[in-house]
Design an enzyme around this catalytic site. Structure first.
Site, PDB file in Angstrom:
ATOM      1  N   THR A  13      15.130   5.234  28.127  1.00  0.00           N
ATOM      2  CA  THR A  13      15.062   3.857  28.640  1.00  0.00           C
ATOM      3  C   THR A  13      13.822   3.608  29.496  1.00  0.00           C
ATOM      4  O   THR A  13      13.769   2.619  30.200  1.00  0.00           O
ATOM      5  CB  THR A  13      16.313   3.573  29.484  1.00  0.00           C
ATOM      6  OG1 THR A  13      16.361   4.532  30.537  1.00  0.00           O
ATOM      7  CG2 THR A  13      17.585   3.683  28.661  1.00  0.00           C
ATOM      8  N   GLU A  29       0.836  -1.207   0.000  1.00  0.00           N
ATOM      9  CA  GLU A  29       0.000   0.000   0.000  1.00  0.00           C
ATOM     10  C   GLU A  29       0.876   1.266   0.000  1.00  0.00           C
ATOM     11  O   GLU A  29       1.842   1.356   0.766  1.00  0.00           O
ATOM     12  CB  GLU A  29      -0.869  -0.008   1.263  1.00  0.00           C
ATOM     13  CG  GLU A  29      -1.788   1.207   1.369  1.00  0.00           C
ATOM     14  CD  GLU A  29      -2.647   1.190   2.632  1.00  0.00           C
ATOM     15  OE1 GLU A  29      -2.337   0.420   3.568  1.00  0.00           O
ATOM     16  OE2 GLU A  29      -3.633   1.961   2.679  1.00  0.00           O
ATOM     17  N   TYR A  52      -8.970   5.426  12.901  1.00  0.00           N
ATOM     18  CA  TYR A  52      -9.007   5.010  14.301  1.00  0.00           C
ATOM     19  C   TYR A  52      -7.571   4.689  14.684  1.00  0.00           C
ATOM     20  O   TYR A  52      -6.671   4.703  13.829  1.00  0.00           O
ATOM     21  CB  TYR A  52      -9.933   3.806  14.480  1.00  0.00           C
ATOM     22  CG  TYR A  52      -9.572   2.606  13.645  1.00  0.00           C
ATOM     23  CD1 TYR A  52      -8.567   1.732  14.051  1.00  0.00           C
ATOM     24  CD2 TYR A  52     -10.206   2.349  12.437  1.00  0.00           C
ATOM     25  CE1 TYR A  52      -8.205   0.639  13.281  1.00  0.00           C
ATOM     26  CE2 TYR A  52      -9.848   1.255  11.649  1.00  0.00           C
ATOM     27  CZ  TYR A  52      -8.850   0.404  12.083  1.00  0.00           C
ATOM     28  OH  TYR A  52      -8.494  -0.668  11.311  1.00  0.00           O
ATOM     29  N   LYS A  95      -9.296   2.704  -2.606  1.00  0.00           N
ATOM     30  CA  LYS A  95      -9.605   2.079  -1.314  1.00  0.00           C
ATOM     31  C   LYS A  95     -10.991   2.514  -0.831  1.00  0.00           C
ATOM     32  O   LYS A  95     -11.328   3.697  -0.878  1.00  0.00           O
ATOM     33  CB  LYS A  95      -8.532   2.507  -0.299  1.00  0.00           C
ATOM     34  CG  LYS A  95      -8.571   1.801   1.039  1.00  0.00           C
ATOM     35  CD  LYS A  95      -7.347   2.225   1.887  1.00  0.00           C
ATOM     36  CE  LYS A  95      -7.241   1.505   3.207  1.00  0.00           C
ATOM     37  NZ  LYS A  95      -5.994   1.887   3.944  1.00  0.00           N
ATOM     38  N   GLY A 127      22.162   0.274  35.643  1.00  0.00           N
ATOM     39  CA  GLY A 127      22.217  -0.944  36.437  1.00  0.00           C
ATOM     40  C   GLY A 127      20.837  -1.552  36.650  1.00  0.00           C
ATOM     41  O   GLY A 127      20.703  -2.610  37.252  1.00  0.00           O
ATOM     42  N   LYS A 156       3.008  15.139  30.475  1.00  0.00           N
ATOM     43  CA  LYS A 156       4.372  14.602  30.328  1.00  0.00           C
ATOM     44  C   LYS A 156       4.496  13.799  29.049  1.00  0.00           C
ATOM     45  O   LYS A 156       5.457  13.920  28.304  1.00  0.00           O
ATOM     46  CB  LYS A 156       4.701  13.662  31.497  1.00  0.00           C
ATOM     47  CG  LYS A 156       5.222  14.327  32.728  1.00  0.00           C
ATOM     48  CD  LYS A 156       5.865  13.264  33.632  1.00  0.00           C
ATOM     49  CE  LYS A 156       6.042  13.811  35.028  1.00  0.00           C
ATOM     50  NZ  LYS A 156       6.612  12.803  35.942  1.00  0.00           N
ATOM     51  N   CYS A 170      -5.516  -2.944   1.904  1.00  0.00           N
ATOM     52  CA  CYS A 170      -5.403  -3.010   3.360  1.00  0.00           C
ATOM     53  C   CYS A 170      -6.741  -3.138   4.090  1.00  0.00           C
ATOM     54  O   CYS A 170      -7.370  -4.171   4.037  1.00  0.00           O
ATOM     55  CB  CYS A 170      -4.602  -1.790   3.852  1.00  0.00           C
ATOM     56  SG  CYS A 170      -3.797  -2.058   5.462  1.00  0.00           S
ATOM     57  N   SER A 230       0.315  -2.587   7.137  1.00  0.00           N
ATOM     58  CA  SER A 230      -0.352  -3.010   8.368  1.00  0.00           C
ATOM     59  C   SER A 230       0.663  -3.069   9.488  1.00  0.00           C
ATOM     60  O   SER A 230       1.527  -3.939   9.511  1.00  0.00           O
ATOM     61  CB  SER A 230      -0.981  -4.386   8.129  1.00  0.00           C
ATOM     62  OG  SER A 230      -1.519  -4.892   9.323  1.00  0.00           O
ATOM     63  N   LEU A 254      23.096   4.032  31.308  1.00  0.00           N
ATOM     64  CA  LEU A 254      22.972   2.657  31.796  1.00  0.00           C
ATOM     65  C   LEU A 254      23.008   2.725  33.321  1.00  0.00           C
ATOM     66  O   LEU A 254      24.016   3.094  33.919  1.00  0.00           O
ATOM     67  CB  LEU A 254      24.138   1.825  31.258  1.00  0.00           C
ATOM     68  CG  LEU A 254      24.029   0.309  31.396  1.00  0.00           C
ATOM     69  CD1 LEU A 254      22.860  -0.235  30.579  1.00  0.00           C
ATOM     70  CD2 LEU A 254      25.320  -0.378  30.932  1.00  0.00           C
TER      71      LEU A 254
END
Lengths: 540, 540
Positions: free
Chosen positions: B394, B45, B118, B112, B290, B509, B148, B174, B288
């Site tokens: 992270t 598509e 949505y 289409k 821990g 946030k 699709c 998709s 990083l």
């Protein structure tokens, strides 16, 4: 023979999502209008939920809450007819409806036919399309209901006219952008004259996230003449009489809502005020740099909230000029706001020392400038966390367009008053505001703009002059012109290509920017949905 | 009698917006398929623009660019038929089309019919709705085109069957979410059996901003049996033969794309890789700590980009335990990535000293915790600015849901690998990854999670246990259950109300959070559009 009707236009600032609270407010205002002699009161689009409710419309208890609200409203409609907007689910489909209640009964329900899914609107995400007119025969009058976008197309009003309507009640949640009010009035006047019917245009007022609804509801006679004009940016209840096909005003009109700098300034004030009030922040704080953007933002904040709820912080560094320090202190003093000065030198130096190993042998670049901005951002956020006051950011649309701002630095904060205001407009608005009463020191308005992140830096060292920059930006962003078309308009190819490239590659920054008041036909927000990963090349 | 056909399924990773580049790639692959004996090749598509092109579809030169691309494709269709998706403007309306080219001519174009608006999709923003089937009579076969979403409804396939189709070419973009692939296969099998026709399902592959397309294209016989399965998360060209109403595979099938942790892990790797590669970052860096989130993020980054393009930075403070320092260093060493340790003490102390006057007499609160996180954010961003490497954040979906993260602190960065992964899934994925080869120290997987922003802090001091938290979150966010319904499911009212309140008040946030890979049916991104100003009250 038809009775004369007194109709109230209820221009209100509803709280999105607070269905019970909004229902109660609708009931109170209906009682108030009735006491003033109204036979019918008209509220705005989705008055029950506030607009736009966004994905709250997908919550499964929506219909239950709406039904509870409508029961109260039905009960309040014994002696006054109530027209309002609400979402309604039927056969598994949700519609954006206008309903007419009287005597405790719903006498008619209309489903919006023209659903906007452009600019900031996503109505196809939520609603199914209506296809029927709704003309209510009441006390000898034929009153048609239409919802917002319907009026921007020919079909729904024509359909209502064909079904015999002599008066159209058009309920709206129409956000402000510059120049829109006169479009609305001209549009409704043309419907009126084409179909020889009168119209009431009732709009929501107030700020909701990035949108500002200007209100400015009005009534238009069948000859296309304005009969009543409600104020912009304030709640109001206006009354008109409808008698033998003629509309006349029973309350005084507000001054015309012209498309001036004043109207733009009020939109910014309204956006800031409602964001702060509706989120219940005790106040705001902002970094005051001695430059024009933070100066204007401070003026807007004080006009929105009062000086006692605003705090300004100057955060000097080695490159901050004495003039900047003096001008910031002077403006804070003129405006009567709390003011502190906190140097970022110790933090900046601590970072640089800890980074010395990593940066060894590498040239100085914008990293060090960003670091200054980020020390300021962290400082403001610490003050915000401790006091509960929200940080207002102070950048403008020109900067945000080309990425001339630091993520987590001067972009750190909850709301951006000037987010959709180009730098050239910032100057014009500052002059406008000083025309009301002088609040921004003259020198701030006259100095060449500088971020003061390097010695003797001027914005226009790195960017084309703002008059050129803004002209290119408006063409690219708001008019969707291509590089070739902008160059053909007489701009230097080098400038155009550079500016477009900057706009394109800075989408990632804007994606993390605070929300702010939208006042143009294309703001950076829900309005402009560009991919970050983007292989589109400037040119045609 | 009909000829036998060899058909190629072209599962490709197109670059959004790069119409000229994508056209060239389509031409090259068509030539390649032809050399392998294909009579026809099917692309996904909007292959020409990549998916989703978002507001690039509104740029006025779109049609010109599309026409230029299609001219090249038409020219390449002399000896092989080419089916692909592209946007097409006609009579002022834009359609999401599939087209069939052969011998330099377009033999059919389908618009289409079912436009998704949505979840993450906004197709009504751009496209008008088609209403006609498109069945192409070619070499004695009747080939229908669908796009699709069409396949997720009954009407378009039924319409194609009624128009005599014996084979449906369904082109897709998709995006992956957990559990989707088996839904697709079951769905197409049911169409096949209902209408006694065969189907090719061709999907895009690769990451685009927050979306990951898993590819996993397949062919289904008229009896509903899978005939060919292409791999997930990799470009591929598969061949099938179509002869006397029977489909047979000419290339080997990939392993079944099951809905396991492995598939989820691969989605995360694919999302990170494509975001970094398509934006041309030289590499990534990350903090990083821990803890398990950064440990898993590091593993994903290395699997996506290779160890030489990943740098890990430990940024200890007074509350960082020795165990955390040791475990971070150990993992960096196991994975062979560059590793530094830079203390944030001097910066933290400098901020606190400069803020001493403002904070005098006020109690310690989360301000000081946020300040630690922000010193880390600023440090990482300085390293990023200097090196060009992008910061990977992270945090995970559980934290992002309840706001257990610091804006401009641990939320500072360009992309979030675990954005749509609950904490309980983080543990499961870490175990899965260690099952392939041990990369995360065992102790990291076993310690109780802690932000280490205060002495002896544990996440579960402030939040319900993650098993409870995630179960509440999944019900509220993904299933849209109300507080009452979740309580009725057996959770403590106090927990439920507190968690829902945290989700609601932390929308501000999330609005400034970096984008990241979406892998659920409702991620925090384009998928969940909640107002920040929000008066909705938890309850029913």
């Amino acid at each position: 023979m038809s009775q004369s009707l007194v109709m109230a236009l209820a221009q209100q600032n509803f709280l999105v999502g607070d269905i019970a609270g909004n229902a109660q407010r609708i009931v109170e205002l209906s009682r108030q209008a009735q006491q003033q002699g109204a036979d019918l009161i008209v509220f705005s689009e989705l008055a029950l939920t506030g607009y736009p409710p966004e994905d709250l419309l997908l919550r499964p208890s929506l219909q239950t809450r709406v039904e509870q609200g409508l029961q109260q409203i039905a009960a309040a409609s014994q002696d006054i007819a109530i027209v309002l907007g609400f979402p309604w689910r039927e056969n598994g489909q949700l519609f954006n409806c206008a309903g007419f209640w009287h005597g405790g009964e719903c006498l008619g329900r209309y489903a919006k036919q023209c659903l906007p899914s452009y600019q900031v609107f996503d109505e196809h995400r939520y609603f199914s399309v209506g296809d029927q007119p709704c003309v209510i025969d009441w006390r000898g009058h034929k009153l048609a209901l239409t919802v917002c976008e319907d009026i921007w197309h020919k079909q729904p009003v024509a359909q209502a006219a064909a079904a015999g309507a002599d008066l159209v009640l058009n309920i709206n949640a129409s956000p402000f952008h510059q120049g829109k009010h006169s479009e609305r009035v001209n549009l409704l006047a043309s419907h009126a004259r084409r179909h020889n019917l009168s119209l009431l245009y009732v709009n929501q007022v107030g700020g909701q996230d990035e949108l500002v609804f200007d209100g400015a509801s009005f009534a238009i006679s069948a000859t296309g003449e304005p009969v009543l004009q409600l104020p912009a940016y304030a709640e109001a209840l206006g009354l008109v009489r409808w008698q033998q096909g003629q509309l006349s005003a029973l309350t005084a009109s507000a001054e015309a809502h012209t498309d001036t700098l004043g109207s733009l300034y009020q939109a910014l004030v309204c956006g800031v005020r409602d964001y702060v009030e509706k989120n219940r922040f005790p106040g705001v704080l902002l970094g005051l740099s001695g430059g024009i953007d933070s100066a204007l933002t401070l003026a807007i904040a004080v006009d929105a909230l009062g000086a006692e709820r605003v705090k300004a912080v100057m955060m000097p560094f080695a490159y901050t000029s004495d003039i900047s320090k003096a001008d910031a202190a002077e403006q804070a003093s003129i405006m009567g706001v709390e003011y502190s000065s906190i140097s970022i030198e110790p933090m900046y130096n601590a970072f640089m020392q800890q980074l010395a190993g990593e940066f060894a042998g590498l040239p100085v670049d914008t990293t060090e400038q960003n670091l200054q901005a980020r020390c300021r951002g962290v400082l403001l956020m610490a003050l915000s966390n401790k006091s509960g006051a929200m940080v207002l950011t102070t950048s403008n649309k020109s900067e945000s367009a080309v990425g001339y701002s630091t993520l987590y630095g001067d972009m750190a904060g909850g709301y951006c008053a000037l987010k959709d205001v180009y730098k050239t407009q910032v100057f014009a608005l500052a002059a406008y505001r000083n025309g009301l009463s002088p609040v921004i020191p003259q020198r701030v308005m006259e100095r060449p703009p500088s971020a003061e992140l390097a010695p003797d830096q001027k914005d226009e060292d790195n960017l084309p002059p703002y008059t050129v920059l803004d002209a290119i930006l408006a063409r690219y962003i708001e008019q969707d012109l291509s590089a070739d078309a902008i160059i053909a308009d007489g701009f230097a190819a080098e400038d155009v290509l550079r500016v477009i490239r900057l706009v394109d590659i800075n989408e990632y920054k804007r994606r993390q920017a605070p929300i702010g008041v939208r006042v143009s036909q294309r703001g950076f927000g829900r309005d402009r949905r560009y991919p970050v990963v983007n292989g589109w090349k400037a040119g045609i």
